[in-house]
Design a protein around this motif. Structure first.
Motif, PDB file in Angstrom:
ATOM      1  N   GLY A 131      73.636   1.754-134.704  1.00  0.00           N
ATOM      2  CA  GLY A 131      74.017   1.624-136.193  1.00  0.00           C
ATOM      3  C   GLY A 131      75.568   0.916-136.180  1.00  0.00           C
ATOM      4  O   GLY A 131      75.724  -0.034-137.057  1.00  0.00           O
ATOM      5  N   GLY A 180      74.427  -1.193-141.914  1.00  0.00           N
ATOM      6  CA  GLY A 180      74.741  -0.703-140.486  1.00  0.00           C
ATOM      7  C   GLY A 180      75.452   0.542-140.830  1.00  0.00           C
ATOM      8  O   GLY A 180      75.385   1.684-139.953  1.00  0.00           O
ATOM      9  N   ILE A 182      73.038   3.528-142.100  1.00  0.00           N
ATOM     10  CA  ILE A 182      72.305   3.940-140.760  1.00  0.00           C
ATOM     11  C   ILE A 182      72.963   4.600-139.924  1.00  0.00           C
ATOM     12  O   ILE A 182      72.387   5.843-139.036  1.00  0.00           O
ATOM     13  N   THR A 200      68.168  -1.020-136.065  1.00  0.00           N
ATOM     14  CA  THR A 200      68.586   0.175-135.160  1.00  0.00           C
ATOM     15  C   THR A 200      67.510   1.121-134.625  1.00  0.00           C
ATOM     16  O   THR A 200      67.660   1.513-133.616  1.00  0.00           O
TER      17      THR A 200
END
Length: 422
Positions: free
Chosen positions: A150, A282, A285, A337
């Motif tokens: 991530g 990003g 996560i 991810t």
């Protein structure tokens, strides 16, 4: 647990953290320089040729070598030291860029040189991508892979956001040759960082003397995929998914110019909205980690992308359009991810490079194939209808993903989360 896992689990916490910081730092520096050159070349061709055919040739030169080399590069990533492969790939890209800079300085600025450098850089990327994907499980404990992937996704999103802005600014105050030299310097920094400071033992197979040919190793990798029901299902899903993503990925700038206006700021705005969304996704996560079953997270992200694709085809207001473009960006790392983590956790260490090689081959080829399908249609049918249609099909595809039993089994946590490794 394989040998790489044992070495990670037995190593001090500070060692793997130091390794991943060094590795991601080197890759970020290298990727930033490469992105500057990529945008500079693309804009140079656009401004100096104003030819759609020339841009098409540049795009083809940028993906066909990666597509052709990825399966063989996957074998290399399983046979040889992955750190060395990454450094060699960076070095090859930097050397080709240096040669290009020198030729430009001496007045050789033919278009075929730009196509040649695009092809060489694509070869380097074809070698590097499987090696990077396969090396991360050697560095990172299994229960931290999702977080690290991530963070890596967020870094890449930041580079996607910053690179075109910086490249455009540099082109206004410097020559394209100067940008070429920046890429050479950033590649040198990345290589030296890995060479001098990054310490990681080779994976077990890299220490063995190869007893089979490359072709046999490739066949073994494909046979391994055939024996893993979840990999067969996943690669079939990805092939169809990337084809359906082509209109949203490539045709939305053309849609904006046709439906909202051809001002440059609008095209810049959709790129910024998407990049900001990716950065946010990003970070989300990395902090959240997703559902316990990774396939549930991937399914939610697929649903979001299907809904956003559909809505991009019907919203009449540009600012709302930008909001859905940003939401689309959020969904990307939420899909990528857990996908990367699932492969890194589930695939046998001895086949990791080859699996990432096949994954890279699919991811680099299916969207261009989708453009061969949807590109000509876009001249006869409104792009809005293509987005609506592919959005609905992506939603149907998400049902396949969310109900596929082999994938759901593979998506279960590989290890129990432990506060001891935090």
């Amino acid at each position: 647990m394989n040998n790489a896992d044992r070495s990670i689990q037995s190593a001090p916490k500070e060692q793997w953290r130091r390794n991943i910081v060094l590795f991601l730092s080197s890759q970020t520096i290298s990727l930033f320089g490469s992105s500057l050159v990529q945008y500079a070349i693309m804009w140079y061709i656009t401004l100096n040729t104003k030819s759609g055919i020339m841009m098409t040739l540049y795009i083809l030169c940028g993906f066909i070598p990666t597509f052709l080399l990825s399966p063989v590069a996957g074998v290399w990533a399983d046979r040889y030291n992955r750190k060395v492969l990454i450094m060699l790939a960076d070095g090859m890209i930097a050397m080709s860029t240096l040669v290009m800079a020198i030729l430009f300085l001496f007045g050789y600025k033919e278009a075929w040189l730009l196509f040649a450098i695009a092809a060489i850089r694509a070869l380097g990327s074809g070698v590097q991508t499987p090696a990077v994907g396969a090396i991360l499980p050697q560095i990172v404990p299994a229960d931290r892979l999702t977080k690290v992937n991530g963070i890596n996704g967020s870094i890449q999103a930041v580079i996607m956001f910053v690179s075109p802005i910086v490249s455009a600014a540099l082109l206004t105050i410097a020559t394209i040759e100067a940008i070429f030299f920046i890429d050479v310097v950033t590649a040198a920094i990345a290589i030296l960082t890995l060479l001098l400071y990054f310490r990681i033992p080779s994976h077990p197979k890299a220490s063995d003397q190869p007893s089979t040919s490359y072709f046999n190793d490739l066949k073994e990798g494909l046979a391994y995929i055939g024996r893993q029901a979840y990999l067969k299902s996943f690669f079939k899903f990805m092939a169809v998914f990337f084809i359906l993503m082509a209109p949203a990925a490539f045709l939305t700038p053309l849609q904006v110019t046709r439906s909202f206006g051809d001002e440059v700021w609008r095209l810049t705005a959709i790129e910024i909205a998407f990049s900001v969304g990716m950065m946010a996704g990003g970070g989300l996560i990395a902090a959240w980690g997703g559902f316990r079953n990774k396939v549930h997270t991937m399914t939610l992200a697929t649903v979001l992308m299907g809904v956003c694709t559909f809505l991009l085809g019907i919203v009449p207001v540009f600012w709302i359009y930008l909001a859905f473009m940003a939401l689309f960006g959020v969904a990307m790392p939420a899909f990528n991810t857990p996908t990367m983590t699932m492969i890194q956790e589930k695939v046998d260490e001895n086949y990791m490079g080859r699996i990432f090689g096949v994954f890279s081959m699919i991811s680099t080829s299916m969207m261009p194939i989708g453009m061969l399908i949807f590109g000509p249609i876009a001249d006869a049918v409104d792009i809005e209808w293509l987005l609506i249609g592919t959005g609905v099909l992506i939603l149907f595809l998400s049902i396949f993903l969310g109900r596929n039993q082999p994938l759901l089994e593979a998506g279960k946590p590989a290890v129990q989360e432990s506060s001891a490794s935090s």
